[in-house]
Motif scaffolding. Structure first.
Motif, PDB file in Angstrom:
ATOM      1  N   THR A 153       0.833  -1.186   0.000  1.00  0.00           N
ATOM      2  CA  THR A 153       0.000   0.000   0.000  1.00  0.00           C
ATOM      3  C   THR A 153       0.868   1.236   0.000  1.00  0.00           C
ATOM      4  O   THR A 153       2.077   1.185   0.158  1.00  0.00           O
ATOM      5  CB  THR A 153      -0.909   0.026   1.240  1.00  0.00           C
ATOM      6  N   SER A 154       0.195   2.397  -0.135  1.00  0.00           N
ATOM      7  CA  SER A 154       0.933   3.654  -0.144  1.00  0.00           C
ATOM      8  C   SER A 154       1.522   3.971   1.214  1.00  0.00           C
ATOM      9  O   SER A 154       2.280   4.919   1.360  1.00  0.00           O
ATOM     10  CB  SER A 154       0.011   4.795  -0.584  1.00  0.00           C
ATOM     11  N   GLN A 155       1.169   3.193   2.244  1.00  0.00           N
ATOM     12  CA  GLN A 155       1.723   3.414   3.576  1.00  0.00           C
ATOM     13  C   GLN A 155       3.027   2.654   3.792  1.00  0.00           C
ATOM     14  O   GLN A 155       3.635   2.731   4.850  1.00  0.00           O
ATOM     15  CB  GLN A 155       0.694   2.987   4.641  1.00  0.00           C
ATOM     16  N   ARG A 187      -4.845  12.647 -11.752  1.00  0.00           N
ATOM     17  CA  ARG A 187      -6.229  12.823 -11.305  1.00  0.00           C
ATOM     18  C   ARG A 187      -6.708  14.250 -11.535  1.00  0.00           C
ATOM     19  O   ARG A 187      -7.842  14.475 -11.974  1.00  0.00           O
ATOM     20  CB  ARG A 187      -6.320  12.457  -9.826  1.00  0.00           C
ATOM     21  N   ALA A 215      -7.143   7.733  -7.834  1.00  0.00           N
ATOM     22  CA  ALA A 215      -6.554   7.492  -6.518  1.00  0.00           C
ATOM     23  C   ALA A 215      -7.057   8.535  -5.527  1.00  0.00           C
ATOM     24  O   ALA A 215      -7.032   9.730  -5.826  1.00  0.00           O
ATOM     25  CB  ALA A 215      -5.037   7.541  -6.597  1.00  0.00           C
ATOM     26  N   PRO A 216      -7.506   8.122  -4.346  1.00  0.00           N
ATOM     27  CA  PRO A 216      -7.975   9.088  -3.348  1.00  0.00           C
ATOM     28  C   PRO A 216      -6.849   9.837  -2.662  1.00  0.00           C
ATOM     29  O   PRO A 216      -7.079  10.905  -2.090  1.00  0.00           O
ATOM     30  CB  PRO A 216      -8.747   8.211  -2.354  1.00  0.00           C
ATOM     31  N   ASP A 217      -5.621   9.294  -2.738  1.00  0.00           N
ATOM     32  CA  ASP A 217      -4.517   9.855  -1.972  1.00  0.00           C
ATOM     33  C   ASP A 217      -3.318  10.242  -2.816  1.00  0.00           C
ATOM     34  O   ASP A 217      -2.322  10.739  -2.291  1.00  0.00           O
ATOM     35  CB  ASP A 217      -4.063   8.835  -0.920  1.00  0.00           C
ATOM     36  N   LEU A 218      -3.392  10.030  -4.123  1.00  0.00           N
ATOM     37  CA  LEU A 218      -2.296  10.342  -5.030  1.00  0.00           C
ATOM     38  C   LEU A 218      -2.852  11.055  -6.254  1.00  0.00           C
ATOM     39  O   LEU A 218      -4.026  10.887  -6.603  1.00  0.00           O
ATOM     40  CB  LEU A 218      -1.578   9.064  -5.485  1.00  0.00           C
ATOM     41  N   ASP A 219      -2.006  11.831  -6.929  1.00  0.00           N
ATOM     42  CA  ASP A 219      -2.435  12.489  -8.166  1.00  0.00           C
ATOM     43  C   ASP A 219      -2.256  11.509  -9.316  1.00  0.00           C
ATOM     44  O   ASP A 219      -1.399  11.654 -10.179  1.00  0.00           O
ATOM     45  CB  ASP A 219      -1.619  13.759  -8.388  1.00  0.00           C
ATOM     46  N   THR A 278       6.096   8.361  -1.097  1.00  0.00           N
ATOM     47  CA  THR A 278       4.953   8.686  -1.949  1.00  0.00           C
ATOM     48  C   THR A 278       5.269   9.702  -3.037  1.00  0.00           C
ATOM     49  O   THR A 278       4.369  10.097  -3.782  1.00  0.00           O
ATOM     50  CB  THR A 278       3.786   9.241  -1.108  1.00  0.00           C
ATOM     51  N   ARG A 301      -0.966   0.248  -7.808  1.00  0.00           N
ATOM     52  CA  ARG A 301      -2.360   0.595  -8.126  1.00  0.00           C
ATOM     53  C   ARG A 301      -2.809  -0.039  -9.434  1.00  0.00           C
ATOM     54  O   ARG A 301      -3.963  -0.434  -9.583  1.00  0.00           O
ATOM     55  CB  ARG A 301      -2.525   2.114  -8.186  1.00  0.00           C
TER      56      ARG A 301
END
Length: 282
Positions: free
Chosen positions: A2-4, A107, A149-153, A228, A278
């Motif tokens: 994940t992105s974490q 995005r 993506a909700p957390d990345l462009d 990230t 992703r």
């Protein structure tokens, strides 16, 4: 994955290549939404008929000569993202093929028009042949948006497959900070913002009559990295959003350009490992 994930989850290759040394490492990037010119030279290379001339700066000749075959293959998979209903302002950014029927972009380039696309009043397409002097027509309609993506462009779109498919750009999930990089995309005309003589020298003949950008290759180095985001000093302009960041030594994508870091006044991108992760979810 994940992105974490921490950076320890993505080992940086230890390979050392005797190429142009990068500048001093800077602070980690923060996500922005604009493009910025960090340095004007070497000027972004104009792509004509799927290839390019070497720049005047001779220190780049060896690495570009070695990279040319794979770089030319990747150039063919990069297109200008357009919304034809917008007329002269149709250029939204850049997109590139990660599969024969899937492209990746930013995005923020799509969001303002998604509702109109769902209503059928707006459409997207990717022009793979928007090059200086090109008369070829390779405009791929975007069939649907697959992922935002909700957390990345970062966004993926499905495109109509070409009769003669172009090879998708390979993405690696490790980064060699010492390797020179390039950004392949479509910077559009911003002479009102950068009206200098150096700008005119660099970007002459690089735009159509409406100011839309033709395909270019910008050269530079990585200057920072977090889990990230990656940071680089390649020359970009508006329209470069969504460009592919390429490792010139390995001939593969290492990131997706998304814009300016306001803290460092450099450009930033989504790392390749997150693009791959992703994409695997699709």
């Amino acid at each position: 994955m994940t992105s974490q994930d921490s950076m320890e989850s993505h080992e940086v290759e230890a390979e050392a290549v005797p190429v142009i040394r990068p500048p001093e490492r800077r602070r980690a990037p923060a996500m922005g939404g604009l493009e910025v010119i960090h340095r004007m030279f070497p000027c972004p290379l104009v792509v004509r008929s799927g290839t390019f001339d070497l720049p005047p700066e001779t220190e780049w000749h060896a690495v570009l000569t070695a990279a040319r075959p794979r770089l030319e293959a990747m150039v063919g998979a990069v297109g200008r993202l357009e919304c034809p209903e917008l007329g002269p302002a149709m250029q939204l950014g850049t997109a590139w093929l990660v599969r024969d029927d899937v492209a990746v972009t930013n995005r923020h380039s799509l969001l303002p028009f998604l509702d109109d696309m769902e209503r059928g009043t707006r459409s997207f397409r990717i022009d793979l042949c928007a090059e200086v002097g090109s008369e070829a027509d390779l405009r791929c309609p975007v069939l649907r948006v697959l992922y935002l993506a909700p957390d990345l462009d970062l966004a993926f779109v499905q495109v109509a497959q070409l009769r003669s498919p172009r090879a998708a750009i390979p993405i690696v999930d490790t980064i060699v900070p010492e390797h020179p990089v390039a950004v392949i995309g479509f910077p559009h005309d911003e002479s009102a913002e950068y009206g200098s003589e150096a700008y005119q020298q660099c970007f002459k003949d690089g735009f159509d009559r409406e100011g839309r950008g033709f395909k270019r290759i910008s050269l530079g180095h990585l200057t920072g990295m977090t889990r990230t985001a990656v940071e680089h000093d390649c020359t970009t302009l508006g329209g470069s959003s969504g460009s592919v960041i390429v490792d010139l030594v390995r001939g593969a994508a290492i990131g997706l350009n998304f814009g300016q870091s306001f803290e460092t006044m450099l450009n930033s991108g989504v790392p390749g490992w997150l693009v791959r992760e992703r994409l695997a979810r699709l």
